[in-house]
Write a protein that holds these residues in place. Structure first.
Motif, PDB file in Angstrom:
ATOM      1  N   VAL A  95       0.869  -1.179   0.000  1.00  0.00           N
ATOM      2  CA  VAL A  95       0.000   0.000   0.000  1.00  0.00           C
ATOM      3  C   VAL A  95       0.896   1.216   0.000  1.00  0.00           C
ATOM      4  O   VAL A  95       1.622   1.451   0.961  1.00  0.00           O
ATOM      5  N   GLU A  96       0.861   1.963  -1.099  1.00  0.00           N
ATOM      6  CA  GLU A  96       1.721   3.154  -1.113  1.00  0.00           C
ATOM      7  C   GLU A  96       1.154   4.223  -0.216  1.00  0.00           C
ATOM      8  O   GLU A  96       1.880   4.864   0.526  1.00  0.00           O
ATOM      9  N   SER A  97      -0.152   4.447  -0.282  1.00  0.00           N
ATOM     10  CA  SER A  97      -0.764   5.413   0.628  1.00  0.00           C
ATOM     11  C   SER A  97      -2.236   5.096   0.753  1.00  0.00           C
ATOM     12  O   SER A  97      -2.857   4.603  -0.178  1.00  0.00           O
ATOM     13  N   ALA A  98      -2.778   5.355   1.921  1.00  0.00           N
ATOM     14  CA  ALA A  98      -4.213   5.207   2.148  1.00  0.00           C
ATOM     15  C   ALA A  98      -4.691   6.500   2.775  1.00  0.00           C
ATOM     16  O   ALA A  98      -4.262   6.863   3.869  1.00  0.00           O
ATOM     17  N   THR A  99      -5.542   7.232   2.053  1.00  0.00           N
ATOM     18  CA  THR A  99      -6.015   8.507   2.591  1.00  0.00           C
ATOM     19  C   THR A  99      -7.517   8.476   2.755  1.00  0.00           C
ATOM     20  O   THR A  99      -8.219   7.863   1.963  1.00  0.00           O
ATOM     21  N   ALA A 100      -7.988   9.158   3.789  1.00  0.00           N
ATOM     22  CA  ALA A 100      -9.429   9.267   3.996  1.00  0.00           C
ATOM     23  C   ALA A 100      -9.988  10.221   2.953  1.00  0.00           C
ATOM     24  O   ALA A 100      -9.415  11.280   2.712  1.00  0.00           O
ATOM     25  N   THR A 101     -11.098   9.851   2.308  1.00  0.00           N
ATOM     26  CA  THR A 101     -11.627  10.708   1.244  1.00  0.00           C
ATOM     27  C   THR A 101     -12.197  12.008   1.797  1.00  0.00           C
ATOM     28  O   THR A 101     -12.181  13.024   1.134  1.00  0.00           O
ATOM     29  N   SER A 113     -11.295  13.699   4.860  1.00  0.00           N
ATOM     30  CA  SER A 113     -10.347  14.629   5.466  1.00  0.00           C
ATOM     31  C   SER A 113      -9.023  14.699   4.723  1.00  0.00           C
ATOM     32  O   SER A 113      -8.201  15.550   5.001  1.00  0.00           O
ATOM     33  N   LYS A 114      -8.821  13.809   3.751  1.00  0.00           N
ATOM     34  CA  LYS A 114      -7.585  13.734   2.969  1.00  0.00           C
ATOM     35  C   LYS A 114      -6.349  13.546   3.848  1.00  0.00           C
ATOM     36  O   LYS A 114      -5.243  13.936   3.476  1.00  0.00           O
ATOM     37  N   SER A 115      -6.523  12.967   5.012  1.00  0.00           N
ATOM     38  CA  SER A 115      -5.337  12.720   5.844  1.00  0.00           C
ATOM     39  C   SER A 115      -4.865  11.299   5.583  1.00  0.00           C
ATOM     40  O   SER A 115      -5.668  10.384   5.429  1.00  0.00           O
ATOM     41  N   ALA A 116      -3.571  11.104   5.514  1.00  0.00           N
ATOM     42  CA  ALA A 116      -3.021   9.784   5.203  1.00  0.00           C
ATOM     43  C   ALA A 116      -3.018   8.930   6.459  1.00  0.00           C
ATOM     44  O   ALA A 116      -2.562   9.356   7.514  1.00  0.00           O
ATOM     45  N   ILE A 117      -3.557   7.727   6.313  1.00  0.00           N
ATOM     46  CA  ILE A 117      -3.591   6.817   7.464  1.00  0.00           C
ATOM     47  C   ILE A 117      -2.408   5.860   7.409  1.00  0.00           C
ATOM     48  O   ILE A 117      -1.784   5.572   8.399  1.00  0.00           O
ATOM     49  N   TYR A 177     -12.007   5.278   2.214  1.00  0.00           N
ATOM     50  CA  TYR A 177     -10.573   5.527   2.085  1.00  0.00           C
ATOM     51  C   TYR A 177     -10.102   5.225   0.675  1.00  0.00           C
ATOM     52  O   TYR A 177     -10.561   4.275   0.045  1.00  0.00           O
ATOM     53  N   GLN A 178      -9.201   6.028   0.192  1.00  0.00           N
ATOM     54  CA  GLN A 178      -8.631   5.826  -1.133  1.00  0.00           C
ATOM     55  C   GLN A 178      -7.276   5.151  -0.973  1.00  0.00           C
ATOM     56  O   GLN A 178      -6.369   5.718  -0.378  1.00  0.00           O
ATOM     57  N   PHE A 179      -7.169   3.925  -1.498  1.00  0.00           N
ATOM     58  CA  PHE A 179      -5.924   3.173  -1.392  1.00  0.00           C
ATOM     59  C   PHE A 179      -5.161   3.229  -2.703  1.00  0.00           C
ATOM     60  O   PHE A 179      -5.744   3.067  -3.772  1.00  0.00           O
ATOM     61  N   SER A 180      -3.890   3.459  -2.608  1.00  0.00           N
ATOM     62  CA  SER A 180      -3.049   3.395  -3.800  1.00  0.00           C
ATOM     63  C   SER A 180      -2.113   2.211  -3.613  1.00  0.00           C
ATOM     64  O   SER A 180      -1.248   2.216  -2.742  1.00  0.00           O
ATOM     65  N   VAL A 181      -2.329   1.165  -4.427  1.00  0.00           N
ATOM     66  CA  VAL A 181      -1.625  -0.099  -4.216  1.00  0.00           C
ATOM     67  C   VAL A 181      -0.627  -0.322  -5.340  1.00  0.00           C
ATOM     68  O   VAL A 181      -0.951  -0.120  -6.511  1.00  0.00           O
ATOM     69  N   ALA A 182       0.576  -0.747  -5.001  1.00  0.00           N
ATOM     70  CA  ALA A 182       1.594  -1.035  -6.015  1.00  0.00           C
ATOM     71  C   ALA A 182       1.970  -2.500  -5.942  1.00  0.00           C
ATOM     72  O   ALA A 182       2.103  -3.062  -4.848  1.00  0.00           O
ATOM     73  N   ILE A 183       2.112  -3.125  -7.119  1.00  0.00           N
ATOM     74  CA  ILE A 183       2.516  -4.527  -7.162  1.00  0.00           C
ATOM     75  C   ILE A 183       3.898  -4.597  -7.780  1.00  0.00           C
ATOM     76  O   ILE A 183       4.105  -4.221  -8.925  1.00  0.00           O
ATOM     77  N   ALA A 184       4.853  -5.112  -7.018  1.00  0.00           N
ATOM     78  CA  ALA A 184       6.226  -5.201  -7.518  1.00  0.00           C
ATOM     79  C   ALA A 184       6.653  -6.656  -7.523  1.00  0.00           C
ATOM     80  O   ALA A 184       5.918  -7.534  -7.086  1.00  0.00           O
ATOM     81  N   GLY A 185       7.811  -6.900  -7.998  1.00  0.00           N
ATOM     82  CA  GLY A 185       8.330  -8.262  -7.950  1.00  0.00           C
ATOM     83  C   GLY A 185       8.804  -8.758  -9.301  1.00  0.00           C
ATOM     84  O   GLY A 185       9.553  -9.707  -9.389  1.00  0.00           O
ATOM     85  N   ASP A 186       8.345  -8.125 -10.364  1.00  0.00           N
ATOM     86  CA  ASP A 186       8.751  -8.583 -11.696  1.00  0.00           C
ATOM     87  C   ASP A 186       8.707  -7.369 -12.602  1.00  0.00           C
ATOM     88  O   ASP A 186       7.721  -6.632 -12.614  1.00  0.00           O
ATOM     89  N   SER A 187       9.778  -7.179 -13.353  1.00  0.00           N
ATOM     90  CA  SER A 187       9.811  -5.989 -14.215  1.00  0.00           C
ATOM     91  C   SER A 187       8.822  -6.085 -15.359  1.00  0.00           C
ATOM     92  O   SER A 187       8.543  -5.105 -16.026  1.00  0.00           O
TER      93      SER A 187
END
Lengths: 113, 633
Positions: B305-311, B313-317, B344-354
């Motif tokens: 999870v790169e960032s999770a913010t409340a929609t 209050s826009k504060s990052a949890i 909450y707005q989640f920004s998810v990144a998947i890594a592990g393979d180019s």
């Protein structure tokens, strides 16, 4: 004052009677007829009402148009005006008169309804 | 300088707004199962056997009865047909221990088909058959034949077959020109709304293009010239159709899915939440399925999870929190961060393979909670404040024992607090209604309870003010409190108390009129236009006579003046003229009564020209006569 008016009128009538050719007098009688017809139509409209307004208009315009055409004919026929109308012979004037009347009556009959 | 800064900021913001696409359409496990079922149908001929066997092998599934299938292929094989050999060779390659007997004639036939005169499909089939049967072939000849074919026939399917063929050739051959065709072909794709990318030839062509392009790219180990967004758009196009009309369509989708899962360059990632993306105290884990296009989980991936913010209050949890893999599903205990209820707005990144494509995903997660009502106080306050309020406290879900009485001198008031059950934080749900229901008449009135600045809810009922809502009907009303919100797990409907209301000027309870919307309306009588009032006929007739009278006067005057009728010569033109003129006047009368303008003009033209000629003659004669006789004075 009235005396001079009266004398002018009587003199005019005298002149008219003597010096006007018969042809012109005939046209003048025709003009009087047209005038009276128009006046009587207008009287009806004023007294009774404009109910078929288009009919009144067409009748009135017919009178006015005929009057104007007759006046034109009179001017063109008058021998005293001969110099002004060198190209127009009296017969030609009469033919024009008839043609203009045809057109006028076509329009009038179309509109009278 | 400031302008440049502003401009670059604008450009930057535009760029950031156009985030990378994520697939909107993908195959779910049920879709993959459906594809498998379609491909597992019993086959009727060699072609359908080919599609089924090779299609299933692409999905990673082996055929049920391999020996039987092999026997079927061998018995249906027609060694004199290139197509038949192709189907048999490819299918037998997918089956373990299935060998097709090859004769010299077969080999010669296949080699002979590789020439400029065969169609691209024939070249493809013979090359594939030669390659699958393990027979040698001259790669350079094939390349030149393909190039000649492409220059003759420039359509999409030919080029796709050429790409497929090239992927079976030796790596030493000059495949550069054919490789360039991928880019040209990609330019021919139609972009539909920025979401789909497909050929106008249809789904099958698009899917075959994808599998051919990646097969060739893998073969020569060069990245295909497809951008990430284009790959995602292709995924959307190919996997948007979930039921396939024909075996060949299903086969093309299966091969596209296989190439997108297993190639060396681009692997699109599909991220979906398992169930609704909602968590609560009873369900604290957010579960994500991270798979490839064939719905196989990507175990080598690491999800963050790169960032999770409340929609609101826009504060990052959360920031940079990893998911843990359990039973093929990635999960994260979000409740451990003790988020307040909401979205909450989640920004998810998947890594592990180019190779991963579309590995940044935005998710909207709902956190729900249970609400509890505290300090519910009901009171009846006197308007003139002479008697102090009696406050009764009621606990949820009980009902107040005594009913409350309120008439025109009193105000009924209610205060309460809504808090989160676990954390005790005050809540302001979307729906807080107070409903008063009259049991006798069935009437109900609903009010909204508003919170004040300290999040304390208040409701006041003044009987004189609210007379109209109640229609001044006195009686016992049951008071209900309704609390609801999307993020509440336990919406509340609570019968708090009974309230007896007394209104002044009570009218007899009017029966509620059934709506007269659908009954027939009164009929409208059309009023025709009244004809105008006409004057009486007598008047009209009198005036008609009056108007016609000057004609008589004219005749009299003309007679008196001595109209020259004696000069009337009876020459034909004169007579004709007068007849014509009379006819014209008659036509006018007929026009007035019967005809229309067009008919009149027609007749007028005829009569008029006749009259004109006659009149012309007559007047000419007259003119001659008058000039000769000198009649004019």
């Amino acid at each position: 004052m009235s005396n001079s008016v009266f004398s002018v009128i009587s003199r005019f009538v005298e002149e008219y009677r003597s010096s006007t050719p018969n042809k012109l007098k005939m046209i003048d009688a025709y003009l009087l007829y047209i005038l009276l017809t128009g006046v009587f139509q207008f009287l009806y409209c004023v007294l009774v009402g404009t109910f078929p307004f288009n009919s009144f208009l067409s009748g009135f315009i017919s009178c006015v148009g005929s009057f104007i055409l007759a006046v034109c004919l009179r001017i063109q026929i008058n021998p005293q005006n001969k110099r002004d109308f060198l190209t127009v012979s009296p017969e030609r004037a009469f033919a024009d008169f008839l043609f203009a009347h045809t057109v006028l009556h076509l329009v009038v009959v179309n509109f009278v309804g | 300088m400031a302008h440049l800064c502003l401009f670059s900021l604008l450009v930057l913001s535009l760029v950031l707004e156009t985030q990378a696409l994520t697939p909107t359409h993908h195959l779910t496990t049920t879709d993959v199962a459906r594809l498998q079922t379609l491909l597992s149908q019993p086959f009727t001929d060699l072609k359908s056997a080919y599609y089924s066997v090779v299609g299933l092998s692409k999905l990673g599934i082996s055929v049920a009865d391999a020996a039987e299938t092999c026997r079927f292929i061998k018995s249906n094989l027609d060694p004199s047909s290139v197509e038949s050999l192709f189907f048999a060779a490819e299918a037998s390659q997918a089956l373990p221990g299935c060998e097709i007997p090859v004769s010299n004639d077969t080999r010669d036939l296949l080699l002979a088909t590789v020439s400029e005169d065969s169609t691209a499909s024939q070249i493809h089939q013979s090359v594939s058959a030669l390659s699958s049967l393990g027979l040698p072939l001259a790669s350079q000849e094939v390349v030149s034949a393909l190039k000649a074919r492409i220059s003759k026939e420039d359509n999409v399917l030919t080029i796709i077959l050429a790409l497929q063929t090239a992927s079976r050739l030796s790596q030493q051959a000059e495949l550069g020109e054919i490789l360039e065709e991928i880019e040209d072909l990609a330019a021919r794709l139609d972009d539909l709304g920025g979401v789909y990318l497909q050929f106008e030839e249809g789904l099958e062509a698009t899917a075959l293009f994808v599998s051919a392009a990646y097969a060739l790219s893998d073969h020569v180990d060069m990245e295909p010239p497809l951008k990430e967004d284009q790959v995602i758009q292709l995924v959307n196009s190919i996997f948007s159709k979930k039921s396939w009309d024909s075996l060949s369509e299903a086969f093309s989708v299966a091969s596209a899915a296989e190439s997108l899962s297993n190639n060396r360059f681009h692997v699109p990632v599909i991220v979906s939440a398992q169930g609704p993306a909602a968590i609560s105290h009873s369900q604290p884990f957010l579960r994500l399925q991270v798979t490839n296009v064939l719905c196989k989980p990507l175990s080598s991936a690491s999800v963050l999870v790169e960032s999770a913010t409340a929609t609101s209050s826009k504060s990052a949890i959360l920031s940079q929190a990893p998911f843990t893999l359990r039973d093929g599903v990635f999960e994260l205990n979000f409740m451990a961060s003790q988020p307040a209820s909401g979205y909450y707005q989640f920004s998810v990144a998947i890594a592990g393979d180019s190779r991963f494509v579309a590995n940044h995903v935005e998710l909207k997660v709902k956190v729900s909670t249970r609400v509890s009502i505290n300090n519910m106080d009901l009171s009846v306050v006197d308007k003139d404040q002479s008697i102090g309020p009696k406050t009764t406290r009621v606990e949820y879900p009980a009902k107040a024992k005594a009913s409350f009485m309120a008439d025109s001198h009193q105000i009924f008031a209610m205060t309460f607090q809504l808090v989160d059950e676990t954390t005790g934080v005050e809540l302001t749900p979307h729906q807080t209604f107070v409903r008063l229901h009259n049991q006798k008449t069935g009437q109900e009135v609903v009010f909204v309870a508003e919170p004040d600045s300290k999040n304390l809810y208040k409701f006041e009922l003044d009987t004189t003010e609210r007379k109209t809502e109640f229609d001044s009907i006195s009686g016992t009303y049951a008071l209900y409190l309704m609390v609801g919100d999307a993020t509440l797990e336990n919406p509340i409907l609570w019968n708090v108390a009974d309230v007896v209301l007394k209104f002044l000027d009570e009218e007899a309870p009017s029966t509620i009129q059934a709506k007269t919307l659908y009954t027939p309306k009164p009929e409208i009588q059309h009023l025709f236009r009244e004809p105008e009032k006409k004057p009486p006929t007598v008047v009209s007739n009198a005036f008609t006579a009056l108007v016609l009278s000057p004609f008589l006067l004219l005749l009299i005057l003309w007679f008196k003046l001595g109209a020259n009728i004696s000069n009337f010569t009876l020459s034909p033109s004169t007579v004709l003229f007068h007849i014509g003129h009379a006819a014209m006047l008659g036509l006018m009368y007929v026009y007035w009564t019967h005809l229309n303008m067009f008919q009149t003009l027609k007749y007028l033209a005829i009569i008029g020209s006749f009259t004109f000629l006659a009149g012309n003659r007559m007047l000419a004669q007259k003119a001659v006569k008058s000039t000769s006789s000198g009649l004019y004075t």
